[in-house]
Design a protein around this motif. Structure first.
Motif, PDB file in Angstrom:
ATOM      1  N   PRO A 230       0.786  -1.244   0.000  1.00 50.02           N
ATOM      2  CA  PRO A 230       0.000   0.000   0.000  1.00 50.02           C
ATOM      3  C   PRO A 230       0.811   1.283   0.000  1.00 50.02           C
ATOM      4  CG  PRO A 230      -0.012  -0.984   2.180  1.00 50.02           C
ATOM      5  CD  PRO A 230       0.646  -1.977   1.273  1.00 50.02           C
ATOM      6  N   THR A 231       2.069   1.249   0.443  1.00 52.96           N
ATOM      7  CA  THR A 231       2.853   2.488   0.527  1.00 52.96           C
ATOM      8  C   THR A 231       4.149   2.390  -0.274  1.00 52.96           C
ATOM      9  OG1 THR A 231       3.918   1.727   2.579  1.00 52.96           O
ATOM     10  CG2 THR A 231       1.923   3.074   2.792  1.00 52.96           C
ATOM     11  N   HIS A 232       4.204   1.481  -1.217  1.00 51.78           N
ATOM     12  CA  HIS A 232       5.429   1.371  -2.003  1.00 51.78           C
ATOM     13  C   HIS A 232       5.685   2.670  -2.766  1.00 51.78           C
ATOM     14  CE1 HIS A 232       8.242   0.149  -5.169  1.00 51.78           C
ATOM     15  NE2 HIS A 232       8.656  -0.732  -4.269  1.00 51.78           N
ATOM     16  N   PRO A 233       6.930   3.146  -2.808  1.00 54.62           N
ATOM     17  CA  PRO A 233       7.236   4.426  -3.458  1.00 54.62           C
ATOM     18  C   PRO A 233       6.798   4.499  -4.922  1.00 54.62           C
ATOM     19  CG  PRO A 233       9.099   3.717  -2.132  1.00 54.62           C
ATOM     20  CD  PRO A 233       8.108   2.587  -2.109  1.00 54.62           C
ATOM     21  N   GLY A 234       6.862   3.391  -5.660  1.00 52.34           N
ATOM     22  CA  GLY A 234       6.434   3.418  -7.061  1.00 52.34           C
ATOM     23  C   GLY A 234       4.950   3.666  -7.197  1.00 52.34           C
ATOM     24  N   LEU A 235       4.142   3.023  -6.353  1.00 52.45           N
ATOM     25  CA  LEU A 235       2.702   3.250  -6.360  1.00 52.45           C
ATOM     26  C   LEU A 235       2.389   4.687  -5.972  1.00 52.45           C
ATOM     27  CD1 LEU A 235      -0.212   1.955  -6.445  1.00 52.45           C
ATOM     28  CD2 LEU A 235       0.045   1.639  -3.976  1.00 52.45           C
ATOM     29  N   VAL A 236       3.021   5.157  -4.920  1.00 51.62           N
ATOM     30  CA  VAL A 236       2.788   6.518  -4.419  1.00 51.62           C
ATOM     31  C   VAL A 236       3.176   7.550  -5.474  1.00 51.62           C
ATOM     32  CG1 VAL A 236       3.546   8.203  -2.697  1.00 51.62           C
ATOM     33  CG2 VAL A 236       3.032   5.847  -2.005  1.00 51.62           C
ATOM     34  N   PHE A 262      -9.906  11.160  -2.388  1.00 52.66           N
ATOM     35  CA  PHE A 262      -9.434   9.805  -2.629  1.00 52.66           C
ATOM     36  C   PHE A 262     -10.605   8.851  -2.429  1.00 52.66           C
ATOM     37  CE2 PHE A 262      -5.744  12.247  -1.418  1.00 52.66           C
ATOM     38  CZ  PHE A 262      -4.766  11.812  -2.301  1.00 52.66           C
ATOM     39  N   SER A 263     -10.873   8.040  -3.429  1.00 48.35           N
ATOM     40  CA  SER A 263     -12.038   7.161  -3.377  1.00 48.35           C
ATOM     41  C   SER A 263     -11.596   5.705  -3.484  1.00 48.35           C
ATOM     42  CB  SER A 263     -13.003   7.489  -4.525  1.00 48.35           C
ATOM     43  OG  SER A 263     -14.167   6.694  -4.449  1.00 48.35           O
ATOM     44  N   ALA A 264     -12.054   4.894  -2.536  1.00 48.30           N
ATOM     45  CA  ALA A 264     -11.780   3.455  -2.540  1.00 48.30           C
ATOM     46  C   ALA A 264     -13.091   2.710  -2.374  1.00 48.30           C
ATOM     47  CB  ALA A 264     -10.817   3.091  -1.408  1.00 48.30           C
ATOM     48  N   HIS A 265     -13.115   1.465  -2.825  1.00 45.84           N
ATOM     49  CA  HIS A 265     -14.329   0.664  -2.656  1.00 45.84           C
ATOM     50  C   HIS A 265     -14.578   0.441  -1.171  1.00 45.84           C
ATOM     51  CE1 HIS A 265     -17.505  -2.088  -3.410  1.00 45.84           C
ATOM     52  NE2 HIS A 265     -17.260  -2.139  -4.710  1.00 45.84           N
ATOM     53  N   ALA A 283      -5.924   3.993   4.004  1.00 44.58           N
ATOM     54  CA  ALA A 283      -5.558   5.266   4.635  1.00 44.58           C
ATOM     55  C   ALA A 283      -4.054   5.489   4.580  1.00 44.58           C
ATOM     56  CB  ALA A 283      -6.049   5.281   6.084  1.00 44.58           C
ATOM     57  N   ALA A 284      -3.280   4.423   4.714  1.00 40.93           N
ATOM     58  CA  ALA A 284      -1.826   4.547   4.644  1.00 40.93           C
ATOM     59  C   ALA A 284      -1.389   4.992   3.249  1.00 40.93           C
ATOM     60  CB  ALA A 284      -1.165   3.219   5.002  1.00 40.93           C
ATOM     61  N   THR A 285      -2.044   4.471   2.212  1.00 43.09           N
ATOM     62  CA  THR A 285      -1.731   4.897   0.840  1.00 43.09           C
ATOM     63  C   THR A 285      -2.022   6.380   0.666  1.00 43.09           C
ATOM     64  OG1 THR A 285      -2.360   2.692   0.044  1.00 43.09           O
ATOM     65  CG2 THR A 285      -2.109   4.420  -1.603  1.00 43.09           C
ATOM     66  N   VAL A 289       0.702   9.360  -0.266  1.00 40.69           N
ATOM     67  CA  VAL A 289       0.573  10.214  -1.456  1.00 40.69           C
ATOM     68  C   VAL A 289       0.577  11.683  -1.052  1.00 40.69           C
ATOM     69  CG1 VAL A 289      -0.948  10.873  -3.358  1.00 40.69           C
ATOM     70  CG2 VAL A 289      -0.588   8.455  -2.839  1.00 40.69           C
ATOM     71  N   MET A 290      -0.139  12.023   0.003  1.00 38.26           N
ATOM     72  CA  MET A 290      -0.176  13.417   0.436  1.00 38.26           C
ATOM     73  C   MET A 290       1.188  13.870   0.956  1.00 38.26           C
ATOM     74  SD  MET A 290      -3.008  14.519  -0.503  1.00 38.26           S
ATOM     75  CE  MET A 290      -2.586  16.173   0.073  1.00 38.26           C
ATOM     76  N   GLN A 291       1.929  12.992   1.600  1.00 39.40           N
ATOM     77  CA  GLN A 291       3.301  13.337   1.993  1.00 39.40           C
ATOM     78  C   GLN A 291       4.141  13.657   0.771  1.00 39.40           C
ATOM     79  OE1 GLN A 291       4.518   9.960   4.515  1.00 39.40           O
ATOM     80  NE2 GLN A 291       4.847  11.444   6.150  1.00 39.40           N
ATOM     81  N   ARG A 292       4.011  12.837  -0.258  1.00 38.68           N
ATOM     82  CA  ARG A 292       4.748  13.091  -1.500  1.00 38.68           C
ATOM     83  C   ARG A 292       4.351  14.434  -2.118  1.00 38.68           C
ATOM     84  NH1 ARG A 292       5.214  14.862  -5.740  1.00 38.68           N
ATOM     85  NH2 ARG A 292       5.895  13.908  -7.716  1.00 38.68           N
TER      86      ARG A 292
END
Length: 418
Positions: A230-236, A262-265, A283-285, A289-292
């Motif tokens: 969920p928090t991998h740098p590539g995804l973020v 941000f919308s999730a199922h 929420a961690a994702t 993203v917001m940190q980035r």
């Protein structure tokens, strides 16, 4: 992610019932969909195998979706037969087919509205093949890396994928390594867990039944699992870049005030209350993203696809958008934070239901990940690290959701509990 509103269970089903609300669509919205990513031409893939010790099978697992309207009923039948996803108790074998038949015409219409089918197979096959090309260069000792896709409810099914592995020389006394790579970045027992249970079932059927703790049969496929990221740098980074690109479409003086939604199922609260880790990982994702983005904009996490009378995780995306629009805060970017490509939840639910009802030019959606090269490089980085560590799964997989059956792939019995 877990339950899709177009697959809603009619009111005849008891406490597990779901339903959808009708939608009036305009030709303007249909035109917008025709310009969407569904029509994007997928670049050709050429395998660049540079390996010496392989092969390694890389298996992308996802829910899947019907590629044509003719596949909708079979897709729904499998979906409603899955007690991990939609538990209907002892009546599941009878209610599942009935619900599927009744829902088919409506769902066929929805898939017709987004171009005649789901693009998830197209993007999954492309992403996996492109990742394998990168892995061949990054990890030559485990090359060639062979791309496979295993969908839970649509072609190519897990059974089909497993038989293809055997035909391609894996298992059946020949051994070989395979990695089950979930394409749900955030883990849920009802999505990733269901896909792994299905893989475990077909492994036992096709390579021999075995009890937990028993040695692997000689020459069987050696499995490991990438179960969450969920928090991998590539995804973020991929999400952040897509958001930044959409922010640039607003006037500069308004840009910092655009709300990121941000919308999730969503999940039913009884699933959440059994200890499912999905809400925390989503929420961690979002936070990563917001940190980035250095918290450049106001943001909220909301949840889509709630249906039926049961309590679901909220607030709901559609209600949230309409509330902001009514307040005059109509500059909003929807970010599908739990999806790795376009499919019915983005192309129909967000683009047609939510955005059309909002009826505001300021309500937009960030591009889906699809063929994003940053995202695909991130997938390769995740897989490379997994292969390098030679671990069967993440440490988090040692914990299971409460009241969920324990099953495990060969070689991982002491740690995998989904």
């Amino acid at each position: 992610m877990t339950f899709r509103s177009p697959f809603a269970i009619p009111r005849l089903v008891t406490s597990a019932t779901f339903g959808t609300r009708p939608l009036a669509r305009s030709c303007v919205a249909h035109s917008r969909i025709q310009r969407s990513n569904l029509a994007t031409v997928v670049p050709p893939v050429t395998q660049d195998a540079t390996g010496s010790k392989g092969p390694t099978a890389m298996v992308f697992m996802n829910m899947g979706g019907p590629s044509t309207t003719g596949e909708v009923e079979d897709f729904l039948s499998r979906l409603f037969a899955d007690g991990d996803l939609i538990p209907l108790g002892r009546f599941q074998p009878y209610l599942g087919p009935l619900i599927a038949r009744r829902r088919t015409p409506k769902i066929q219409k929805q898939y017709a509205d987004i171009g005649g089918g789901s693009p998830i197979r197209k993007w999954s096959e492309y992403q996996c093949a492109e990742m394998c090309k990168l892995l061949d260069k990054m990890s030559p000792e485990t090359a060639p890396h062979k791309p496979y896709v295993a969908f839970r409810y649509a072609a190519p099914l897990t059974e089909t994928m497993y038989n293809q592995l055997l035909e391609d020389g894996f298992g059946n006394g020949k051994g070989g390594r395979a990695v089950a790579f979930t394409q749900y970045p955030q883990y849920s027992c009802s999505t990733t867990g269901s896909s792994l249970n299905e893989l475990w079932k077909w492994r036992n059927r096709l390579e021999g039944k075995r009890a937990n703790g028993e040695e692997d049969p000689t020459g069987s496929i050696q499995w490991s699992v990438i179960d969450r990221w969920p928090t991998h740098p590539g995804l973020v980074e991929a999400f952040a870049q897509n958001i930044e690109a959409q922010l640039k479409t607003y006037p500069e003086e308004k840009r910092s005030q655009v709300i990121l939604l941000f919308s999730a199922h969503s999940l039913p609260m009884d699933v959440v209350n059994r200890g499912d880790p999905y809400p925390a990982e989503v929420a961690a994702t979002v936070h990563a993203v917001m940190q980035r983005l250095k918290f450049s904009n106001p943001y909220r996490l909301c949840w889509q696809s709630q249906v039926g009378p049961k309590a679901w995780l909220g607030a709901q995306t559609q209600d949230t958008v309409m509330e902001y629009v009514k307040r005059g805060q109509s500059d909003l970017i929807l970010v599908p934070i739990a999806f790795t490509s376009d499919h019915i939840e983005t192309l129909y639910e967000l683009d047609l239901e939510v955005m059309e009802e909002a009826n505001s030019p300021g309500v937009k959606r960030a591009e889906s990940l699809n063929g994003n090269p940053v995202f695909i490089q991130g997938l390769a980085d995740i897989a490379h690290e997994h292969l390098r560590k030679e671990e069967p799964c993440s440490a988090q997989m040692t914990l299971r959701c409460q009241r969920v059956p324990q099953r495990s792939l060969p070689g991982t019995e002491k740690v995998l509990r989904w």
